[in-house]
Design a protein around this motif. Structure first.
Motif, PDB file in Angstrom:
ATOM      1  N   LEU A 215     -91.464  60.409  61.760  1.00  0.00           N
ATOM      2  CA  LEU A 215     -92.315  59.657  62.689  1.00  0.00           C
ATOM      3  C   LEU A 215     -93.665  60.350  62.863  1.00  0.00           C
ATOM      4  O   LEU A 215     -94.705  59.699  62.923  1.00  0.00           O
ATOM      5  CB  LEU A 215     -91.610  59.511  64.036  1.00  0.00           C
TER       6      LEU A 215
ATOM      7  N   GLU B  25     -97.312  58.873  61.923  1.00  0.00           N
ATOM      8  CA  GLU B  25     -98.350  58.727  62.949  1.00  0.00           C
ATOM      9  C   GLU B  25     -99.648  59.401  62.519  1.00  0.00           C
ATOM     10  O   GLU B  25    -100.741  58.832  62.659  1.00  0.00           O
ATOM     11  CB  GLU B  25     -97.829  59.328  64.267  1.00  0.00           C
TER      12      GLU B  25
ATOM     13  N   LEU C 250     -86.311  52.171  57.975  1.00  0.00           N
ATOM     14  CA  LEU C 250     -86.711  50.965  58.708  1.00  0.00           C
ATOM     15  C   LEU C 250     -86.547  49.702  57.866  1.00  0.00           C
ATOM     16  O   LEU C 250     -86.545  48.590  58.399  1.00  0.00           O
ATOM     17  CB  LEU C 250     -88.170  51.084  59.164  1.00  0.00           C
TER      18      LEU C 250
ATOM     19  N   GLU D  80     -96.579  45.924  60.179  1.00  0.00           N
ATOM     20  CA  GLU D  80     -95.544  46.752  60.797  1.00  0.00           C
ATOM     21  C   GLU D  80     -96.113  48.092  61.270  1.00  0.00           C
ATOM     22  O   GLU D  80     -95.796  48.574  62.359  1.00  0.00           O
ATOM     23  CB  GLU D  80     -94.400  46.978  59.799  1.00  0.00           C
ATOM     24  N   SER D  81     -96.972  48.699  60.457  1.00  0.00           N
ATOM     25  CA  SER D  81     -97.536  49.997  60.860  1.00  0.00           C
ATOM     26  C   SER D  81     -98.514  49.835  62.019  1.00  0.00           C
ATOM     27  O   SER D  81     -98.610  50.702  62.884  1.00  0.00           O
ATOM     28  CB  SER D  81     -98.228  50.668  59.674  1.00  0.00           C
TER      29      SER D  81
ATOM     30  N   LEU E 182     -96.419  49.820  65.067  1.00  0.00           N
ATOM     31  CA  LEU E 182     -95.741  51.086  65.363  1.00  0.00           C
ATOM     32  C   LEU E 182     -96.697  52.183  65.811  1.00  0.00           C
ATOM     33  O   LEU E 182     -96.356  53.004  66.673  1.00  0.00           O
ATOM     34  CB  LEU E 182     -94.965  51.537  64.120  1.00  0.00           C
TER      35      LEU E 182
END
Length: 302
Positions: free
Chosen positions: A13, A17, A50, A67-68, A71
């Motif tokens: 994660l 990020e 995912l 999707e990104s 997120l």
């Protein structure tokens, strides 16, 4: 739609990020102090977990997918919150921030001289003080406490009285020498706060028939009394908040007559739970105020 499995790897994660913010595996690797290959591998593993593609691999850098984009803000906020809390663990102790809104007169005249004792007793509580002129919204301003002047009738908050604050006449030495009795005030400029009935109340307490008061109006008792120190007129203010000026004989209190229009209160939202820091501050300031009530030396006339 693919279901999200629990226990997503934190490193993956974090790699996503950072890569999403920089749109580059290389710059993310520099930020995280790992290799570019490690970042790419972590992101690919996250995509597999995912069941979706998070980046478009472009000749130069990365492109975001829907999707990104969904997120990234969630993870950025979460990592920011974690970092903020971890920074509070300094020297093996948890540092808690406490934000207090304080009416300016009380802040300068009573609270500031006592902050050293609170800091010495509770070094791991970081105080942040904001001043206001009795107009305060604890929820909107994110305040743990507000210290206000008034009658304590604020329904959305818990209200505990700290100090009674009767008002009396305060003026510079030159003016005080001209005042042989309360009626002599009719020849002086009377400074006013935004509470219009204060002088009327004092006249009544002094046994005088009121007269129109046309002096300058101030939104702060601290500012009004500073004008009195400089000889601009006579103020009506709580002497307890100006003990240092009285002791230094910058101000004099020519008459004993007082009028009570309100008190200083510690207030906090009924909907807000007490934290360790708020409990410490509440107990400390109530103890300090109790001691002040017993020993009212600040009210003595010079």
């Amino acid at each position: 739609m693919a279901s999200i499995r629990p226990h997503l790897p934190l490193n993956a994660l974090r790699a996503f990020e950072s890569s999403a913010r920089h749109l580059s595996f290389t710059r993310a690797a520099l930020e995280l102090n790992v290799t570019q290959a490690a970042v790419s591998q972590q992101v690919r593993m996250l995509e597999e977990r995912l069941g979706t593609t998070l980046f478009k691999r472009l000749p130069r850098g990365l492109g975001m997918t829907d999707e990104s984009r969904a997120l990234l803000p969630v993870l950025t906020d979460a990592f920011g919150r974690i970092e903020g809390v971890l920074k509070q663990f300094e020297g093996g102790h948890f540092h808690e921030v406490l934000t207090i809104g304080v009416v300016g007169t009380f802040a300068v005249g009573w609270l500031l001289p006592r902050l050293k004792s609170f800091r010495e007793a509770h070094p791991f509580v970081e105080l942040r003080l904001l001043t206001h002129n009795n107009l305060v919204d604890l929820a909107a301003e994110g305040l743990d406490f507000a210290i206000r002047f008034g009658d304590g009738a604020w329904p959305a908050t818990h209200n505990v009285m700290l100090l009674d604050a009767p008002l009396t006449v305060l003026c510079a030495p030159d003016i005080a020498r001209r005042l042989s009795g309360p009626c002599d005030l009719a020849r002086e400029t009377l400074l006013r706060s935004y509470r219009a009935d204060e002088w009327t109340g004092w006249f009544s307490a002094a046994g005088l028939d009121p007269w129109p008061v046309n002096g300058p109006v101030f939104d702060s008792s601290r500012l009004m009394v500073e004008a009195a120190v400089q000889g601009a007129g006579v103020a009506l203010a709580p002497p307890l908040m100006f003990a240092r000026e009285l002791q230094a004989e910058l101000l004099f209190r020519p008459f004993d007559t007082e009028v009570r229009t309100g008190s200083y209160w510690l207030t906090w939202l009924k909907s807000r739970r007490m934290s360790p820091a708020t409990e410490l501050f509440r107990h400390w300031i109530l103890a300090e105020a109790t001691g002040e009530t017993i020993d009212q030396t600040g009210r003595a006339s010079p």
